[in-house]
Design a protein around this motif. Sequence first.
Motif, PDB file in Angstrom:
ATOM      1  N   GLY A  26       0.711  -0.753   0.274  1.00 52.78           N
ATOM      2  CA  GLY A  26       0.295  -0.817  -0.157  1.00 52.78           C
ATOM      3  C   GLY A  26       0.591   1.525   0.083  1.00 52.78           C
ATOM      4  O   GLY A  26       0.979   1.578  -1.206  1.00 52.78           O
TER       5      GLY A  26
ATOM      6  N   LYS B 173      -9.716 -10.136   4.903  1.00 52.80           N
ATOM      7  CA  LYS B 173      -9.784  -9.147   4.917  1.00 52.80           C
ATOM      8  C   LYS B 173     -10.148  -8.147   6.007  1.00 52.80           C
ATOM      9  O   LYS B 173     -11.256  -7.249   6.535  1.00 52.80           O
ATOM     10  CB  LYS B 173     -11.244  -8.840   4.314  1.00 52.80           C
TER      11      LYS B 173
ATOM     12  N   THR C 216      -4.200  -0.413   4.258  1.00 52.77           N
ATOM     13  CA  THR C 216      -4.968  -0.827   3.874  1.00 52.77           C
ATOM     14  C   THR C 216      -6.055   0.568   3.632  1.00 52.77           C
ATOM     15  O   THR C 216      -5.641   1.766   4.488  1.00 52.77           O
ATOM     16  CB  THR C 216      -6.576  -1.581   4.461  1.00 52.77           C
TER      17      THR C 216
ATOM     18  N   PHE D 141      -8.284  -5.199  -0.952  1.00 56.57           N
ATOM     19  CA  PHE D 141      -7.214  -5.845  -0.828  1.00 56.57           C
ATOM     20  C   PHE D 141      -5.970  -5.813  -1.543  1.00 56.57           C
ATOM     21  O   PHE D 141      -4.804  -6.489  -2.522  1.00 56.57           O
ATOM     22  CB  PHE D 141      -6.468  -6.809   0.309  1.00 56.57           C
TER      23      PHE D 141
END
Length: 611
Positions: free
Chosen positions: A105, A140, A146, A152
């Motif tokens: 991320g 998740k 996130t 994801f």
Amino acid sequence: MATETSAALQAEINRLQLEVSSLKAQQGTEQITVGNYLLARLEQLGVTSMFGVPGDFNLGFLDLVEDHPTINWVGNCNELNAAYAADGYARVKENSIGVITTTFGVGELSATNGIAGAFSEMVPVLHLVGVPSTPQQASKPMLHHTLGDGRFDAYEKAAKQFTFSQANLRDKNDAAAEIDRVLMDCITVARPVYISLPTDLVHTKISSTRLRIPLTRSLPLNDPQVESFVLGQIVKLFEEAKGDALVLVDACTIRHDVREELNDFLKKTGFPVYAAPMGKTAVDENYERYGGIYLGAISRPEIKEKVEAAKLVLSVGAVMSDYNTGNFSYNIPTKRTIELHSDHTRVQYAAFPDIGMKQLIPKLTERLVSYHTNASKLPVPKFISEIPREGDATITHMWLWPRMATFFKPKDVIVTETGTYNDCSSTSNFGIQDVALPEKSVLLSQVLWGSIGWSVGSLLGASIAAREVGLGRTILFVGDGSLQLTVQELSVMLRVGVKPIIFLINNSGYTVERYIHGKGRKYNDIINWGWTNLFKVFGDPDGKLSRTYTVRTKDDLSKLLEDKTFASADKIQLVEVMMDKLDAPRALKMQAELSGTTNAYAAVSSPVTVA
């Protein structure tokens, strides 16, 4: 020709063997972790340095990197700089790849601009991302890094836009095959690729059987019947032109590893050769049949005349972007052009897919050697740039670049800041085009993507790669605006012990943009930093590892360039070169004028209509 055929056949054999190994993988007796399997493949590809930033989702893998006997971890100040460094490393360390490792991320998105630039400029880079475990990806949870909405896969979807292929490792049974598939793509198409490695797979054991078969960068064989027809068509055009032809080389000559084949062609046929900006140093610029840089309407008059008057142009690896073609001002009709590319060939108006130049050029050489006597008599303008005699002591671009040409040495690696974006150092990318570089020197520039600050991170990777492969000094030309964006990597250069020479062009802001639009606007200004104090801030307070200088006159700079200690590059050195903010090379002024006309900024607003 036989060598190329044998290589392609061996590549196909290796591919089939890998497929068989995949079927037998679970029966293999020798075990290796997924993380070490990946490192073993990178080692086989000649990777000895890895760039990136640690993050909690890649730390387990970084333990393996730090403990690896031949691959060195080069930590960067941020992920964007790391991507730039991997790019520079791959450009210098040919037949290898650059590698950047980031975390899930936040890290991978920070690197995206650098990865996109490598894609645009066809540089083989692996972006390896440490991601949450496979159970976490299945359930998740609302993890840090996130988006908080359970997506994801959002980042890997983004990566698909900027990488050629992706492997999202999830199952140990196909991990090795997926790693191999993506790495094969990276080395054969010369584009970035993406692998995500979950935390729980790093130490998972798999069979090592596939490692016995090397990955190969050889392309599939050209279809013999189509290739024969294409050769016949090309030879016919050379006959019709009565040998009045020349070669125009470009970036893909370098990116797709055909310089050896091309240089053999040039030597045996004797045809004149010119280069586009992105193809500079693809051919030895001291070669007697080399005529310089063709840049459409921006070219030197003598170069423009010769290229555009030729009855036939053999274009090798062309990248027809605006800044690589003088804002699309090439004046070479299609009917007089043959284009050779890595995966196709164009003969006038006809296109032939899957007929690649790597195998085609040696066969074309055999068919055209008879032209050597006549082709070698075709006049080629001498590619030299004399130092002008200027009465003023002020350092100008017209004087600077010919003067710098006398400082360069064979095997120097020269990095110039982008010529396509809003920085004063764009002047370096244009200025360097008008001077001949020494034998076996390497020029790195980012003409197509044009990301400001790229050159500083790239310098780090290039310096490490040059040290690994035995090249000479690394020299950077960068402006004050660019250096402000990525200056942190100077600290990494100090830490890893590379010793580049950095010429900082200080002309108070974004000169390129001033010429395109807004000469007196504040948005093209920057604040002046204490440049000669940077190394003290970044880890060398006593000056044991670095030197800095400020030069304001031609004599100041000439004396420094003639100083043997300075030229020896025994420490990292920064030279602040003071220049007028509106001074720029000839080619840059012309390109900026064309760009400004194309952009056509209007001072009037358009009326609003409501449907």
